[in-house]
Design a protein around this motif. Structure first.
Motif, short mmCIF file in Angstrom:
data_model
loop_
_atom_site.label_atom_id
_atom_site.label_comp_id
_atom_site.label_asym_id
_atom_site.label_seq_id
_atom_site.Cartn_x
_atom_site.Cartn_y
_atom_site.Cartn_z
N LYS A 1 70.87 74.53 42.88
CA LYS A 1 70.15 73.98 43.89
C LYS A 1 70.43 73.36 45.14
N ILE A 2 70.85 72.13 45.10
CA ILE A 2 71.37 71.57 46.16
C ILE A 2 71.70 72.11 46.87
N LEU A 3 72.77 73.08 46.29
CA LEU A 3 73.27 73.92 48.11
C LEU A 3 72.83 74.75 48.81
N LYS A 4 72.27 75.28 47.84
CA LYS A 4 70.78 75.45 48.05
C LYS A 4 69.90 74.95 49.32
N ARG A 5 69.00 74.18 49.31
CA ARG A 5 68.35 73.58 49.80
C ARG A 5 68.34 72.41 51.20
N ALA A 6 70.18 71.66 50.89
CA ALA A 6 70.73 71.08 51.91
C ALA A 6 72.78 71.01 52.38
N GLY A 7 72.72 72.83 51.55
CA GLY A 7 74.15 73.39 52.20
C GLY A 7 75.05 72.50 51.71
#
Length: 258
Positions: free
Chosen positions: A144-150
């Motif tokens: 979720k963090i990767l999807k939201r902020a890269g």
């Protein structure tokens, strides 16, 4: 009749043109400034050996304005020669430690596992179930963090600590099925201290130093304070800054005795 001097006449003639062009010029200048603010180039690897270069991964060495209170010298440099030497030293140390774990002889007299499976929880026990479920949960949060902020957040200490917790949960869930694999068992044990240390530092420094300091000294407007608290207690930041210590303690102490 009103007498108008040549100077006044020239100013009157120029004024409409100036006023007419002002909105377009202002919007163009604002657009250029906004474009300049959006443009940010990450430092090259070679920049980290140049003490005069700004070693910053975010614009102006800040993060949404939260770290503007840090002196500019500590965000932009110039840097001490100790800082230049620290980066290769810590890199070589990590690579050397991992190489030693992977390449040391299997018949080494020193061993973490005597066959009793004392390092990790037994398969399908409550400890093993926790490690397995928590591994997939931490994977979901990371996604979720990767999807939201890269990938950018992984340049921060907090996400490196989070990644260590994630790795140790995965290895702890896998190692009971390979009790004689010394490399796997050793990695689980070697990650015990980094997992506990980094999660403790993240939990204590952020919740008892940085967040209160930013809230009380850098946020004056009540609405701004409310927005700050709302963001700091958002779902993903609670995982990274509060529940991280819970995951680390359960994994490193309760389910994985020394």
């Amino acid at each position: 009749l009103t007498m108008v001097s040549p100077e006044s006449r020239s100013s009157v003639k120029k004024e409409p043109a100036t006023l007419a062009s002002t909105p377009h010029d202002v919007s163009s200048q604002q657009g250029e400034k906004a474009g300049e603010q959006r443009i940010f180039t990450l430092p090259k690897l070679s920049d980290f050996v140049d003490r005069t270069k700004p070693w910053v991964l975010v614009p102006d060495g800040s993060l949404g304005g939260y770290f503007d209170w840090v002196p500019e010298k500590l965000r932009h440099g110039p840097w001490s020669i100790v800082a230049v030497l620290y980066l290769p030293i810590i890199t070589v140390t990590i690579i050397g430690g991992v190489s030693w774990v992977c390449l040391r002889p299997q018949n080494d007299s020193w061993s973490w596992n005597d066959g009793s499976n004392g390092i990790c929880a037994k398969p399908f026990s409550w400890g093993w179930c926790y490690n397995t479920v928590a591994f997939f949960w931490i994977s979901f949060v990371s996604y979720k963090i990767l999807k939201r902020a890269g990938i950018f957040p992984w340049a921060m200490y907090t996400l490196w600590s989070w990644t260590i917790i994630w790795i140790r949960h995965g290895l702890s869930a896998l190692s009971p099925f390979f009790p004689n694999n010394q490399i796997l068992i050793s990695c689980v044990e070697y990650l015990r201290f980094p997992c506990l240390a980094t999660s403790s530092i993240t939990f204590l420094v952020w919740n008892f130093v940085l967040m209160p300091g930013i809230y009380y000294f850098k946020r004056k407007d009540p609405k701004e304070k409310a927005m700050f608290l709302k963001r700091m207690f958002s779902w993903h930041l609670v995982q990274l800054h509060i529940l991280n210590i819970c995951y680390a303690v359960i994994n490193c102490i309760l389910t994985s005795p020394t």
